[in-house]
Enzyme design. Structure first.
Site, PDB file in Angstrom:
ATOM      1  N   GLY A   3      25.690  -7.558  10.932  1.00 64.96           N
ATOM      2  CA  GLY A   3      26.671  -7.412  11.998  1.00 64.96           C
ATOM      3  C   GLY A   3      27.688  -8.533  11.984  1.00 64.96           C
ATOM      4  O   GLY A   3      28.043  -9.069  13.027  1.00 64.96           O
ATOM      5  N   HIS A   4      28.151  -8.875  10.778  1.00 66.17           N
ATOM      6  CA  HIS A   4      29.145  -9.932  10.626  1.00 66.17           C
ATOM      7  C   HIS A   4      29.797  -9.830   9.250  1.00 66.17           C
ATOM      8  O   HIS A   4      29.361  -9.055   8.406  1.00 66.17           O
ATOM      9  CB  HIS A   4      28.503 -11.314  10.804  1.00 66.17           C
ATOM     10  CG  HIS A   4      27.451 -11.628   9.793  1.00 66.17           C
ATOM     11  ND1 HIS A   4      26.116 -11.374  10.018  1.00 66.17           N
ATOM     12  CD2 HIS A   4      27.523 -12.155   8.549  1.00 66.17           C
ATOM     13  CE1 HIS A   4      25.415 -11.743   8.962  1.00 66.17           C
ATOM     14  NE2 HIS A   4      26.254 -12.216   8.046  1.00 66.17           N
ATOM     15  N   ALA A   5      30.825 -10.622   9.064  1.00 67.05           N
ATOM     16  CA  ALA A   5      31.475 -10.796   7.760  1.00 67.05           C
ATOM     17  C   ALA A   5      31.552 -12.290   7.493  1.00 67.05           C
ATOM     18  O   ALA A   5      31.307 -13.104   8.386  1.00 67.05           O
ATOM     19  CB  ALA A   5      32.868 -10.180   7.757  1.00 67.05           C
TER      20      ALA A   5
END
Length: 139
Positions: free
Chosen positions: A55-57
């Site tokens: 749930g991130h980059a």
């Protein structure tokens, strides 16, 4: 941040050595397999099947994921499209470049996700809000 074509991302083979005497197989990740020096290694396990990890980059960090046991799905998103990969073999890995949103889901019972990354932990490298990620201009 540069635009990443998801079609260019594919599963990578990890060399597999089969023991001819039946003692099992061995897979090796050496420096030639990855375009970076490994700076950190961690693994996820005991993840409930209905949980979503990631749930991130990352702005700079690159990541190589391996399902060393069991299976899970990795959903990649470049801000315009999404692509899902099933990791379920310990001799296949997924190289995720920087600038790609990732979510890990559908963990099987006993799944273990090994992550080999290009940088030590740096909170400033994370983009944790999807709206912020979508608003970043990509060249």
């Amino acid at each position: 941040m540069k635009y990443v074509d998801l079609e260019a991302i594919t599963l990578k083979d990890i060399p597999k050595i089969i023991a001819e005497d039946g003692r099992g197989n061995l897979s090796v990740v050496e420096k030639e397999l990855l375009p970076y020096e490994i700076k950190r290694v961690y693994y996820l396990y005991d993840v409930p099947s209905d949980s979503i990890r990631g749930g991130h980059a990352h702005k700079e960090l690159q990541q190589f994921l391996i399902a060393v046991s069991g299976s899970f799905s990795v959903v990649l998103d470049n801000g315009k499209e999404r692509k899902t990969f099933l990791l379920n073999r310990p001799n296949k890995g997924l190289l995720i470049p920087s600038g790609v949103w990732r979510e890990l889901e559908n963990f099987s019972a006993g799944a273990v996700c090994l992550s080999l990354v290009s940088q030590e932990y740096d909170e400033d490298d994370y983009i944790r809000d999807y709206t912020d990620f979508k608003s970043i201009e990509r060249s």
